[in-house]
Design an enzyme around this catalytic site. Structure first.
Site, mmCIF file in Angstrom:
data_model
loop_
_atom_site.group_PDB
_atom_site.id
_atom_site.type_symbol
_atom_site.label_atom_id
_atom_site.label_comp_id
_atom_site.label_asym_id
_atom_site.label_seq_id
_atom_site.Cartn_x
_atom_site.Cartn_y
_atom_site.Cartn_z
ATOM 1 C CE LYS A 44 -3.036 1.395 -3.899
ATOM 2 N NZ LYS A 44 -2.413 1.666 -2.884
ATOM 3 C CB THR A 75 -6.524 2.042 9.141
ATOM 4 O OG1 THR A 75 -7.608 1.453 8.879
ATOM 5 C CG2 THR A 75 -5.312 1.740 8.190
ATOM 6 N NE ARG A 89 2.630 6.056 3.986
ATOM 7 C CZ ARG A 89 2.109 7.225 3.032
ATOM 8 N NH1 ARG A 89 3.344 7.362 2.354
ATOM 9 N NH2 ARG A 89 1.224 7.595 2.918
ATOM 10 C CB THR A 111 -5.727 6.317 6.452
ATOM 11 O OG1 THR A 111 -5.779 6.512 5.262
ATOM 12 C CG2 THR A 111 -6.912 6.355 7.374
ATOM 13 C CD GLN A 168 -6.813 -1.199 1.512
ATOM 14 O OE1 GLN A 168 -7.305 -1.649 0.868
ATOM 15 N NE2 GLN A 168 -7.160 0.221 2.110
ATOM 16 N N GLY A 176 0.959 -1.141 -0.009
ATOM 17 C CA GLY A 176 0.013 0.160 -0.109
ATOM 18 C C GLY A 176 1.025 1.225 -0.061
ATOM 19 C CG ASP A 177 0.647 3.925 2.232
ATOM 20 O OD1 ASP A 177 -0.493 4.313 2.105
ATOM 21 O OD2 ASP A 177 0.773 3.269 3.591
ATOM 22 C CG ASN A 232 -8.849 0.097 4.414
ATOM 23 O OD1 ASN A 232 -9.658 0.649 3.745
ATOM 24 N ND2 ASN A 232 -8.577 -1.229 4.614
ATOM 25 N N GLY A 252 -6.221 5.603 1.756
ATOM 26 C CA GLY A 252 -6.172 7.148 1.688
ATOM 27 C C GLY A 252 -5.301 7.607 0.579
ATOM 28 C CG HIS A 253 -6.108 6.373 -2.981
ATOM 29 N ND1 HIS A 253 -7.091 5.947 -3.769
ATOM 30 C CD2 HIS A 253 -5.388 5.496 -2.540
ATOM 31 C CE1 HIS A 253 -7.038 4.259 -3.786
ATOM 32 N NE2 HIS A 253 -5.736 4.355 -2.923
HETATM 33 P P1 IMP Z 1 -7.015 -2.689 8.142
HETATM 34 O O1 IMP Z 1 -7.105 -2.532 6.702
HETATM 35 O O2 IMP Z 1 -7.362 -1.129 8.794
HETATM 36 O O3 IMP Z 1 -7.556 -3.637 8.946
HETATM 37 O O4 IMP Z 1 -5.357 -2.530 8.537
HETATM 38 C C1 IMP Z 1 -4.567 -3.863 8.283
HETATM 39 C C2 IMP Z 1 -3.058 -3.534 7.680
HETATM 40 O O5 IMP Z 1 -3.282 -2.771 6.468
HETATM 41 C C3 IMP Z 1 -2.554 -2.840 8.642
HETATM 42 O O6 IMP Z 1 -1.342 -2.741 8.852
HETATM 43 C C4 IMP Z 1 -2.694 -1.212 8.105
HETATM 44 O O7 IMP Z 1 -1.615 -0.373 8.284
HETATM 45 C C5 IMP Z 1 -2.955 -1.491 6.552
HETATM 46 N N1 IMP Z 1 -3.510 -0.721 5.484
HETATM 47 C C6 IMP Z 1 -4.868 -0.686 5.576
HETATM 48 N N2 IMP Z 1 -5.185 0.013 4.563
HETATM 49 C C7 IMP Z 1 -3.800 0.735 4.095
HETATM 50 C C8 IMP Z 1 -3.482 1.608 3.220
HETATM 51 O O8 IMP Z 1 -4.455 2.355 2.508
HETATM 52 N N3 IMP Z 1 -2.169 1.789 2.780
HETATM 53 C C9 IMP Z 1 -1.253 1.139 3.568
HETATM 54 N N4 IMP Z 1 -1.730 0.323 4.392
HETATM 55 C C10 IMP Z 1 -2.919 0.109 4.886
#
Ligand code: IMP
Length: 423
Positions: free
Chosen positions: A16, A129, A303, A298, A223, A12-13, A38, A40-41
């Site tokens: 994108k 998140t 990071r 988000t 993600q 992720g991040d 979750n 964040g674009h």
């Molecule tokens: P959740 O999606 O909030 O359940 O988080 C699960 C894992 O995915 C964690 O390690 C978060 O930091 C990661 N995660 C969720 N959404 C993103 C995103 O958009 N970018 C980066 N990491 C994410």
């Protein structure tokens, strides 16, 4: 542009948001098909920065249609708030945003449970998140979820909600949490339903009709590959299929309607949250953080940073069937004298050229690096391939070669025009 799936090749991040934004120019419709708030674009248009969590970034361009597909888990309150923010900034939403009637809802008890479970995990936190994503997808799989179509059903919704609140309050009690007030949640849901109702439609049928009419669709992945519930570093993953297949199930568009898959990767690697990260480098993290880079969109969390991991990236290219890649944040490496690319792992004395499925094995992997000289000059002003220093071109060619995909886009800064397209 044809129908394109865009996915993240890492955790992720990958940047994108920016690539989606530039590709959106050639698309008619932009679709979110998994994940929830979750994501964040970050998109920068002129002097304005937008951080989108649920609404596809196509909303920022006039004449583009946007879809929140059936595979997304929608927090109705977060969505109403995001729409309000967009409208306040002068962005038109009505008539442009289509919300799937079949998408599952993230409810207040999901958020609370997410936070409670994280707290209870103590030393084994996932680092979620805390947006209620895991509990919402768990309800979906358990067939106890509430959907957008329920939210806007004034007659049936109250009884359905009452039952869900009753069951979840009992669970919340075991965590020592106060019970949720059914009356309060119902009133909030009614207000959200009022705002969202005009956007709700059967997006599966709508999307397929648009495709039949020859419209081009861009599926914006949220993600990244290694946060995929099936293919990621489980349990340090999110709860949806972030890989290319998820775009089809999460939208109702069949795989044979897809023309290409574009993978987005940073020129290095980052990760938020917990879990193994073989190429993690404190030195690189310190450098990027000191430049004000690599803080989560988000949650604002710094990071974790590391060298480009070609073993992971190649694996991502395979699972997603990447035809093309976009490399972002190249300019983050401009000052380095030497760069490292991980070309293999060493696990208990044996060489590995793939990502082991076992999390403990991945955590024990030692990266085998190839070193390349840095270019030590700014790339932020480069607008064509030829503008890039020779060292940067070599670095990018090495990445693409190791991934076995065509290098199509290079991003050298957050602005729309800091983008190099390769033909
Ligand atoms: P959740 O999606 O909030 O359940 O988080 C699960 C894992 O995915 C964690 O390690 C978060 O930091 C990661 N995660 C969720 N959404 C993103 C995103 O958009 N970018 C980066 N990491 C994410």
């Amino acid at each position: 542009m044809a129908n394109t799936i865009l996915v993240g090749a890492q955790w992720g991040d990958e940047g994108k948001g920016k690539i989606i934004d530039v590709l959106t120019e050639q698309a008619d419709i932009v679709v979110r098909s998994q994940g929830g708030a979750n994501a964040g674009h970050t998109v920068i248009v002129g002097d304005q920065q937008y951080i989108l969590h649920l609404v596809p970034s196509g909303i920022l361009r006039p004449r583009k249609q946007c879809v929140i597909g059936n595979g997304v888990v929608v927090d109705p309150f977060a969505l109403v708030e995001e729409i309000r923010m967009l409208e306040e900034l002068g962005v038109k939403v009505d008539g442009k945003l289509h919300l799937s009637d079949a998408a599952h809802l993230v409810m207040p008890y999901h958020r609370l449970l997410d936070a409670c479970r994280e707290t209870r995990r103590r030393g084994r936190k996932i680092g979620t998140t805390r947006r209620g994503i895991g509990p919402a997808y768990a309800d979906k799989a358990a067939r106890t979820g509430l959907r957008v179509m329920d939210l806007i059903d004034e007659e049936r919704f109250p009884a359905m909600l009452k039952e869900r609140i009753r069951e979840n309050n009992a669970v919340l009690k075991t965590f020592g949490e106060k019970p949720l007030s059914y009356a309060k949640v119902l009133a909030d849901c009614r207000a959200a339903a009022e705002r969202l109702r005009p956007l709700v439609t059967n997006t599966v049928v709508w999307l397929n009709r648009q495709i039949q009419r020859g419209k081009n669709v861009l599926f914006e992945g949220a993600q990244g590959t290694f946060l995929d519930i099936d293919h990621g570093t489980y349990p340090y993953v999110t709860s949806s299929n972030t890989t290319a297949g998820g775009a089809c199930t999460g939208s109702g568009v069949a795989p044979n309607r897809i023309d290409r898959v574009v993978g987005v990767t940073k020129a290095y690697t980052t990760r938020v949250g917990e879990g193994p990260f073989p190429t993690e480098s404190e030195e690189l993290g310190d450098l990027l953080h000191s430049m004000g880079r690599e803080f989560g969109a988000t949650t604002g969390r710094p990071r974790r940073c590391g060298w480009f991991d070609a073993v992971l990236a190649r694996h991502a290219a395979m699972i997603n069937g990447m035809d093309e890649i976009a490399v972002t944040n190249l300019d983050g490496l401009d000052t380095l004298e030497r760069l490292r690319i991980c070309v293999g792992y060493r696990l208990h004395g044996r060489k590995l050229d793939h990502v082991p499925a076992n999390l403990h094995d991945l955590a024990a992997c030692e990266p085998i690096y190839r070193e390349l000289p840095g270019w030590r000059q700014s790339t932020a002003g480069a607008r064509t391939w030829k503008d890039l220093p020779a060292g940067a071109r070599r670095y990018l060619e090495t990445i693409a070669g190791l991934m076995g995909a065509k290098l199509r886009i290079v991003s050298v800064g957050p602005a729309r025009d800091q983008t190099i397209f390769l033909d």
